[in-house]
Every structure is written in C-alpha cells, then in structure tokens.
Design a protein around this motif. Structure first.
Motif, mmCIF file in Angstrom:
data_model
loop_
_atom_site.group_PDB
_atom_site.id
_atom_site.type_symbol
_atom_site.label_atom_id
_atom_site.label_comp_id
_atom_site.label_asym_id
_atom_site.label_seq_id
_atom_site.Cartn_x
_atom_site.Cartn_y
_atom_site.Cartn_z
ATOM 1 N N ILE A 90 0.730 -1.187 0.023
ATOM 2 C CA ILE A 90 -0.042 0.018 -0.038
ATOM 3 C C ILE A 90 1.135 1.156 -0.108
ATOM 4 O O ILE A 90 0.540 1.982 -0.697
ATOM 5 N N GLY A 91 1.824 1.377 0.823
ATOM 6 C CA GLY A 91 2.755 2.464 0.998
ATOM 7 C C GLY A 91 3.546 2.764 -0.291
ATOM 8 O O GLY A 91 3.550 3.952 -0.893
ATOM 9 N N LEU A 92 4.036 1.706 -0.784
ATOM 10 C CA LEU A 92 4.666 1.677 -2.227
ATOM 11 C C LEU A 92 3.836 1.993 -3.335
ATOM 12 O O LEU A 92 4.285 2.856 -4.238
ATOM 13 N N GLU A 93 2.791 1.244 -3.608
ATOM 14 C CA GLU A 93 1.971 1.509 -4.705
ATOM 15 C C GLU A 93 1.363 2.913 -4.523
ATOM 16 O O GLU A 93 1.141 3.516 -5.552
ATOM 17 N N THR A 94 0.845 3.553 -3.244
ATOM 18 C CA THR A 94 0.556 4.835 -3.411
ATOM 19 C C THR A 94 1.357 5.885 -3.635
ATOM 20 O O THR A 94 1.274 6.900 -4.253
ATOM 21 N N LEU A 95 2.740 5.676 -3.206
ATOM 22 C CA LEU A 95 3.541 6.582 -3.942
ATOM 23 C C LEU A 95 3.864 6.367 -5.099
ATOM 24 O O LEU A 95 3.948 7.470 -6.013
ATOM 25 N N VAL A 96 3.772 5.107 -6.076
ATOM 26 C CA VAL A 96 4.106 5.081 -7.292
ATOM 27 C C VAL A 96 2.906 5.868 -8.065
ATOM 28 O O VAL A 96 3.062 6.917 -8.855
ATOM 29 N N ALA A 97 1.417 5.874 -7.520
ATOM 30 C CA ALA A 97 0.497 6.171 -8.064
ATOM 31 C C ALA A 97 0.564 8.088 -8.120
ATOM 32 O O ALA A 97 0.146 8.666 -9.054
ATOM 33 N N ARG A 98 1.009 8.569 -6.821
ATOM 34 C CA ARG A 98 1.297 9.861 -6.825
ATOM 35 C C ARG A 98 2.421 10.445 -7.729
ATOM 36 O O ARG A 98 2.267 11.532 -8.285
ATOM 37 N N LYS A 99 3.364 9.812 -7.801
ATOM 38 C CA LYS A 99 4.556 10.022 -8.794
ATOM 39 C C LYS A 99 4.137 10.089 -9.982
ATOM 40 O O LYS A 99 4.411 11.020 -10.753
ATOM 41 N N ALA A 100 3.287 9.108 -10.342
ATOM 42 C CA ALA A 100 2.860 9.037 -11.966
ATOM 43 C C ALA A 100 1.938 9.949 -12.304
ATOM 44 O O ALA A 100 2.014 10.654 -13.438
ATOM 45 N N ALA A 101 1.109 10.560 -11.318
ATOM 46 C CA ALA A 101 0.282 11.647 -11.537
ATOM 47 C C ALA A 101 0.739 12.939 -11.856
ATOM 48 O O ALA A 101 0.300 13.767 -12.373
ATOM 49 N N ALA A 102 2.032 12.765 -11.069
ATOM 50 C CA ALA A 102 2.885 14.160 -10.891
ATOM 51 C C ALA A 102 3.585 14.166 -12.302
ATOM 52 O O ALA A 102 4.221 15.557 -12.704
ATOM 53 N N SER A 103 3.927 13.192 -13.030
ATOM 54 C CA SER A 103 4.819 13.194 -13.946
ATOM 55 C C SER A 103 4.235 12.786 -15.518
ATOM 56 O O SER A 103 5.204 12.746 -16.272
ATOM 57 N N ILE A 104 3.198 12.163 -15.418
ATOM 58 C CA ILE A 104 2.560 11.695 -16.658
ATOM 59 C C ILE A 104 2.376 12.672 -17.892
ATOM 60 O O ILE A 104 2.338 13.823 -17.730
ATOM 61 N N THR A 105 3.085 12.207 -19.101
ATOM 62 C CA THR A 105 2.897 12.976 -20.220
ATOM 63 C C THR A 105 1.669 12.558 -20.970
ATOM 64 O O THR A 105 0.988 11.823 -20.767
#
Length: 217
Positions: A90-105
């Motif tokens: 949960i901690g890792l995948e929510t981090l990934v989701a936030r990072k993805a939302a911040a950098s998606i092209t």
C-alpha cells in the motif's frame, strides 16, 4: 543468430535472477516446486554456477528457499503473509500512483486510457486470463511513469512472493467485475494529474484485496 566462432553471452547473475523471478511471478513455477539447477541451466541458457548464484539472491529476497542437501524450491506464502505483503505494498503503490500523476505525459496518458478500455473489454468478454495479464501491464506502466527505481524493485520482489495468491484472486467469482472499475479509477486519477485521488483509488483497490484474502483465513 550467432555467427561462426561466436557464442551467446551468458546472462549476468542479476539478469538471471530477474528472469527466474519473472517466471515465478507468471506462475510458471508452483509454490514448493523444486528448482533443479540443471533444468534451470538448460532453460535459461546459463551455467549451473550462475543459476546457483541467482537462486541464492532470490533466497535472500524471500522468493526461494534453500533446502539442506536438496537444492532450492519456490517458497510457499501463507494467506496471513500474503495479507502482510499487500499491506506493505500500500505504501509503495500509493507512492507510485502519486509520482505517476505528477509526471505523466500526454502520450503516456493516452496509453493508459487505451489500457483502461482493454481492461473493461476483457471483463465484458469474460477473458479472465487476458484481464490478469492487463492488470500486470497496468502495474508495470504505472511504475515506469513514476520512474522510482527503489519502489519498482521492492514491488517486483513483493509481487513475486505472492504471485500464486494474486493469480487465484483474478479468478474469484465477480472479482474482475469489482476490480475493473477500481483500476479505471486509478487510471482516471493519474491521467487527471490528481495525486490525492490517485492515492485514494490505489488504497481502495488494495484494501479490497486484503478484505478478500481475509475471507480465506
């Protein structure tokens, strides 16, 4: 095709570990199945010494267990441990989701939308095998978009440990119909660059997995 006088280079220990880990994640090896060095050497075109080093690495990750005087086997994961693994994810995948939302092209957003449509189509047609494969593809794409190497490495290890439980969950009656909208919600939030919504959608999805696993205790 190699030319005369050349040979295919032997895979590195890290590459071989990754390939065996992937095979376990894909369900090619069952829990408690013995991993015979000679067979792996032939299958992966590697020396037995390289296979031995790869298995030692995977044992350190908790994916494989060494047996005294009997080689190695795929480590079986209990339901309780599978729940703990999802809790850690949960901690890792929510981090990934936030990072993805911040950098998606824009191009990555289009690809995610297309994948979401494929997920819905797979559920509509009852293609559970395809749906399970698309789930894995979604996880991989989100990690690529997030571009967080440490989270990617840790999640790959955790996913490989609990691969058998993940595989079975995909075939639970009604599971695909419930999880597809959850995956689409994650996609929509990431595409919208809404990090908070992406975290909530990811946590909701993983909480549902924990709830389902809990019924097996």
């Amino acid at each position: 095709m190699p030319t005369a006088g050349t040979s295919t280079p032997e895979p590195s220990a890290d590459d071989l570990s990754a390939r065996i880990r992937h095979a376990i994640l894909e369900g090619e090896f069952a829990p408690n199945q013995r991993l015979i060095e000679a067979d792996l050497s032939e299958s992966f075109d590697a020396s037995r010494a390289a296979v031995r080093m790869a298995l030692l690495s995977l044992a350190a990750e908790g994916i494989v267990e060494r047996l005294p005087n009997r080689g190695a086997r795929v480590r079986a994961i209990s339901v309780s441990e599978a729940i703990e693994i999802v809790e850690a994810r949960i901690g890792l995948e929510t981090l990934v989701a936030r990072k993805a939302a911040a950098s998606i092209t824009s191009a990555q957003a289009d690809n995610l939308r297309d994948l979401g449509h494929e997920l819905e189509a797979a559920v509509s047609s009852g293609d559970l095998v395809g749906y399970a494969r698309l789930n894995q593809e979604l996880d991989a794409r989100l990690r690529d978009i997030a571009d967080h190497d440490t989270a990617r490495e840790l999640l790959e290890r955790l996913s490989a440990q609990s691969a058998r439980h993940q595989f079975r969950l995909a075939y639970e009656p009604g599971r695909a119909a419930r999880s597809a909208p959850e995956h689409v919600a994650i996609i929509d939030a990431v595409v919208a660059k809404d990090a908070d919504a992406a975290e909530i959608a990811t946590r909701t999805h993983l909480d549902g997995i924990i709830e389902l696993l809990g019924t097996r205790l």
